[in-house]
Design an enzyme around this catalytic site. Sequence first.
Site, PDB file in Angstrom:
ATOM      1  N   ASP A 227       0.560  -0.907  -0.155  1.00  0.00           N
ATOM      2  CA  ASP A 227      -0.142   0.282   0.072  1.00  0.00           C
ATOM      3  C   ASP A 227       0.644   1.411   0.053  1.00  0.00           C
ATOM      4  OD1 ASP A 227      -2.580   1.309  -0.034  1.00  0.00           O
ATOM      5  OD2 ASP A 227      -1.808   1.523   2.547  1.00  0.00           O
ATOM      6  N   HIS A 232       4.677   4.471  -2.717  1.00  0.00           N
ATOM      7  CA  HIS A 232       5.158   5.793  -2.235  1.00  0.00           C
ATOM      8  C   HIS A 232       6.550   6.394  -1.872  1.00  0.00           C
ATOM      9  CE1 HIS A 232       0.797   5.840  -2.922  1.00  0.00           C
ATOM     10  NE2 HIS A 232       0.618   6.493  -1.817  1.00  0.00           N
ATOM     11  N   LYS A 332       0.357   2.071   9.928  1.00  0.00           N
ATOM     12  CA  LYS A 332      -1.444   2.777  10.254  1.00  0.00           C
ATOM     13  C   LYS A 332      -1.585   2.526  12.341  1.00  0.00           C
ATOM     14  CE  LYS A 332      -3.383   2.581   6.101  1.00  0.00           C
ATOM     15  NZ  LYS A 332      -3.256   3.356   5.792  1.00  0.00           N
TER      16      LYS A 332
END
Length: 480
Positions: A227, A232, A332
């Site tokens: 993710d 990124h 997270k």
Amino acid sequence: MANTNLVILGATGDLTQRLLMPALYRLYQSGYTRGLKITGYAIEDWSKEHFRDHIQEALRTFVSDYKVEDKCQTEFCASLDYITGGLEAGQMKEIGRRVKGSILFYLALPPPLFGAAAVALGEAGLAQTSEGWRRLVVEKPFGTDLASAEMLRKQIHSQWTEENVLRIDHFLGKETTQNLMVFRFANRFLEPLWNSAHIAQVQISCPETLGVEHRAAYYDHAGALRDMLQNHLMQLFCLTAMEPPSSWDAEVLRDHKVEVLRAVVPFNEHTVRSRAARGQYTAGSVDSKNVPAYRQEPGIPVNSTTETFAALRFEINNWRWQGVPFYLRSGKRMASGYSEIAIQFRQVPDALPDGSVAPNNWMIFRLQPQESLNLVATAKKPGMEFATHTVVLTAPYAQEGAKEFSAYEQLLMDTINGNCSHFLRFDEVEWSWRLLDPVLHAWCTGNPEEYTSGSEGPTSQNQLLTAGHSWRPVRMHLEN
Ligand code: BG6
């Protein structure tokens, strides 16, 4: 922008409401996209009016400076069109009948549908035209490993040419990311220091306070490595480590990024343990609110082994970077949320007046919450004593009163203008999966280490560190 069209496939979905339409509306409001005709395409049997109401509601919810009386939003919504259809070529032909001129197709669809949609567009005769240009925007993730990315490439390229495929990574649209390139290559003073003789380590961190939110179905199959790191963070890594390009040409920039990826020492089953760490959050408190464990989040299996935190150590085998570790991590539900590239310089040899050693300098590119460039330095403490202290020289990126554009706004303009510099070429995707495949493979078994929500993450991340290095604390203190 006459005769220029944007067709959004998946126009009734989450991405369209949350990100695309708010970005398109703000561009319209600023006068950048007047004349761009937007058509939504989705399986829902909606009328054009219903679609417009749906988007108006989305703007109300997701545009932060939304004003009900703004005449722009009435105009913007009134100009939207809608076509009902699925991912079959026969159904897509309706797009060809209704939309004329140059067309940008945006795949705002669930990732497993990217390939089928690209093929169907081609089979419907929409990938090529003599009436203008055709481009295809593909969201991340591009595949879930090397083999699936290669398969997706084959599917898309059966109908589309590489130069017409724009693989989007919204981090490349962020101001600080783009500034990283300008700052590195437009300032003489940096280049002599930008190498292993002066730089001790680089930490690229994107801790988040958010949990999995409403994205259980996607996230539990993806995990933090796919993710955030594969796209990124690896892009930020490439821009930090790449050689100065000879021009700003998109192909040259992308060649240089691929060169960095190719120079990273590959992982293997033995080095994964010392160069990669993973974790999963348990219940805890974030921003003074109690939050559940990942396995208790709606839609997440109670025995899920998906990692919500991932960290990697990259070593680059080239003249510039030999011996400089690049640490990448994201998680997270951590203690605080920000994104930064932190570059630590080597220590100076001389002791300070009080006999201690000066702390290392850091140069920190902050992407969020506030975009800024920071230099952590040692200075004399004002006063009679010849003592020192740490000072942070901060250059805020935003200009007082200037209008700011989000990453999606920046990138949407690039897609319309056909500027590929901030989009991924397939070989960048390929090399990132090539590097991560052994990690993904190793993580197919076993469990991620648990970490408490609101903490600094799992302790196993410390195993990645070279002697003398420590992670910058997630609880934000720029000077550390
Ligand atoms: C997305 C990830 O690509 O980037 C999310 O799927 C993540 O999980 C997000 O939260 C972070 O982006 P930003 O711009 O909000 O920092």
